[in-house]
Scaffold this motif. Structure first.
Motif, PDB file in Angstrom:
ATOM      1  N   HIS A   1       0.851  -1.197   0.000  1.00 31.49           N
ATOM      2  CA  HIS A   1       0.000   0.000   0.000  1.00 31.49           C
ATOM      3  C   HIS A   1       0.883   1.241   0.000  1.00 31.49           C
ATOM      4  CE1 HIS A   1       1.010  -0.398   4.258  1.00 31.49           C
ATOM      5  NE2 HIS A   1       0.658   0.868   4.413  1.00 31.49           N
ATOM      6  N   GLN A   2       0.241   2.379  -0.141  1.00 34.67           N
ATOM      7  CA  GLN A   2       0.949   3.650  -0.063  1.00 34.67           C
ATOM      8  C   GLN A   2       0.005   4.702   0.491  1.00 34.67           C
ATOM      9  OE1 GLN A   2       1.883   3.959  -4.256  1.00 34.67           O
ATOM     10  NE2 GLN A   2       0.507   5.718  -4.483  1.00 34.67           N
ATOM     11  N   HIS A   3       0.592   5.756   1.027  1.00 29.32           N
ATOM     12  CA  HIS A   3      -0.165   6.899   1.528  1.00 29.32           C
ATOM     13  C   HIS A   3       0.242   8.087   0.652  1.00 29.32           C
ATOM     14  CE1 HIS A   3      -1.101   4.391   4.984  1.00 29.32           C
ATOM     15  NE2 HIS A   3       0.171   4.075   5.013  1.00 29.32           N
ATOM     16  N   ASP A   4      -0.680   8.490  -0.224  1.00 28.17           N
ATOM     17  CA  ASP A   4      -0.340   9.500  -1.226  1.00 28.17           C
ATOM     18  C   ASP A   4       0.084  10.841  -0.639  1.00 28.17           C
ATOM     19  OD1 ASP A   4      -0.791   7.751  -3.331  1.00 28.17           O
ATOM     20  OD2 ASP A   4      -2.921   8.279  -3.456  1.00 28.17           O
ATOM     21  N   ASP A   5      -0.499  11.220   0.500  1.00 31.14           N
ATOM     22  CA  ASP A   5      -0.265  12.568   1.026  1.00 31.14           C
ATOM     23  C   ASP A   5       0.387  12.611   2.401  1.00 31.14           C
ATOM     24  OD1 ASP A   5      -1.511  13.830  -1.241  1.00 31.14           O
ATOM     25  OD2 ASP A   5      -3.428  13.151  -0.426  1.00 31.14           O
ATOM     26  N   GLU A   6       0.728  11.456   2.980  1.00 32.66           N
ATOM     27  CA  GLU A   6       1.261  11.436   4.331  1.00 32.66           C
ATOM     28  C   GLU A   6       2.543  10.618   4.423  1.00 32.66           C
ATOM     29  OE1 GLU A   6      -3.084  11.633   4.072  1.00 32.66           O
ATOM     30  OE2 GLU A   6      -1.867   9.829   3.861  1.00 32.66           O
TER      31      GLU A   6
ATOM     32  N   GLY B   1       3.580   8.694  -0.755  1.00 32.05           N
ATOM     33  CA  GLY B   1       3.558   8.240  -2.136  1.00 32.05           C
ATOM     34  C   GLY B   1       4.427   7.039  -2.443  1.00 32.05           C
ATOM     35  N   VAL B   2       5.163   6.514  -1.444  1.00 35.66           N
ATOM     36  CA  VAL B   2       6.052   5.375  -1.692  1.00 35.66           C
ATOM     37  C   VAL B   2       5.330   4.078  -1.318  1.00 35.66           C
ATOM     38  CG1 VAL B   2       8.215   4.257  -1.033  1.00 35.66           C
ATOM     39  CG2 VAL B   2       8.136   6.750  -1.329  1.00 35.66           C
ATOM     40  N   GLU B   3       5.202   3.197  -2.298  1.00 41.82           N
ATOM     41  CA  GLU B   3       4.545   1.913  -2.037  1.00 41.82           C
ATOM     42  C   GLU B   3       5.455   1.043  -1.176  1.00 41.82           C
ATOM     43  OE1 GLU B   3       1.845  -1.320  -4.450  1.00 41.82           O
ATOM     44  OE2 GLU B   3       3.467  -0.312  -5.543  1.00 41.82           O
ATOM     45  N   HIS B   4       4.856   0.410  -0.168  1.00 43.06           N
ATOM     46  CA  HIS B   4       5.632  -0.397   0.766  1.00 43.06           C
ATOM     47  C   HIS B   4       4.779  -1.525   1.338  1.00 43.06           C
ATOM     48  CE1 HIS B   4       3.595   2.709   3.105  1.00 43.06           C
ATOM     49  NE2 HIS B   4       3.685   1.923   4.170  1.00 43.06           N
ATOM     50  N   ARG B   5       5.479  -2.530   1.875  1.00 45.92           N
ATOM     51  CA  ARG B   5       4.795  -3.659   2.511  1.00 45.92           C
ATOM     52  C   ARG B   5       5.582  -4.062   3.758  1.00 45.92           C
ATOM     53  NH1 ARG B   5       4.735  -9.850   0.785  1.00 45.92           N
ATOM     54  NH2 ARG B   5       6.922  -9.289   0.868  1.00 45.92           N
TER      55      ARG B   5
END
Length: 153
Positions: free
Chosen positions: A75-80, A113-117
Motif C-alpha cells: 500500500h501507499q499513503h499519497d499525502d502522508e 507516495g512510496v509503495e511499501h509492505r
C-alpha cells in the motif's frame, strides 16, 4: 482576596476569566493529557495483529501502537509520511527495489507516495507509528486487513 481594593479584585477576576476562556477555547479539558502513558500496559491490551490503536496526539498526528506478525499488504499513503518506531523485534519493510530491516530501537520514515509492505519473519513485533490524523490504514486500498475506524486504548 480579602483586603484588596475593588480595582485589584476586578483585575484578578478579569484575568482569571480570560485565562479560563483561552484555556477552554484552545485546550479543551477532554483533549489535555498531562499524564504519562505506559506503553507496556497499552501493548498488553492489543490482541489483533496489524490493528493500530491510538495512544496519544502530537500536533496534527496520532501516536499509534500495533503488534504485527506475518505479512501486511502492499500500500501507499499519497499525502502522508509514515514513521515506524520498532519497540521490540525486527520489522522488514519491502519497497519496489529493496527491503529495509528495522530493529528494536530503530526508526524508519516512509515518504508519502512510496509503495511499501511491512512484514515480520514470523515473530511478534511491537510497533509505534506516528502519522497525520487523516492517514488511512492501507491508503486508498481496502482489504480484509484494513482498519477503518481507529480506537483509543
Amino acid at each position: 482576596m480579602q483586603g484588596a481594593t475593588p480595582f485589584i479584585r476586578y483585575l484578578t477576576m478579569r484575568m482569571d476569566f480570560n485565562y479560563l476562556i483561552k484555556l477552554f477555547i484552545n485546550f479543551p479539558a477532554e483533549e489535555v493529557n498531562m499524564e504519562s502513558v505506559n506503553l507496556l500496559k497499552k501493548f498488553s491490551k492489543i490482541s489483533d495483529y496489524w490493528h493500530p490503536y491510538i495512544v496519544g496526539e502530537l500536533n496534527d498526528n496520532y501516536i499509534k501502537l500495533a503488534i504485527v506478525k506475518g505479512e501486511f499488504v502492499w500500500h501507499q499513503h499519497d499525502d502522508e509520511d509514515e514513521l515506524f518506531v520498532v519497540q521490540k523485534g525486527t520489522l522488514y519493510i519491502d519497497f519496489k527495489d529493496k527491503t529495509v530491516e528495522v530493529k528494536t530501537g530503530e526508526i524508519l520514515t516512509v515518504p508519502r507516495g512510496v509503495e511499501h509492505r511491512p512484514h515480520t519473519n514470523g515473530e511478534e513485533v511491537f510497533l509505534m507509528l506516528i502519522e497525520p490524523k487523516n492517514t488511512k490504514h492501507t491508503g486508498e486500498l481496502k482489504t480484509e486487513m484494513t482498519v477503518e475506524q481507529l480506537e483509543w486504548i
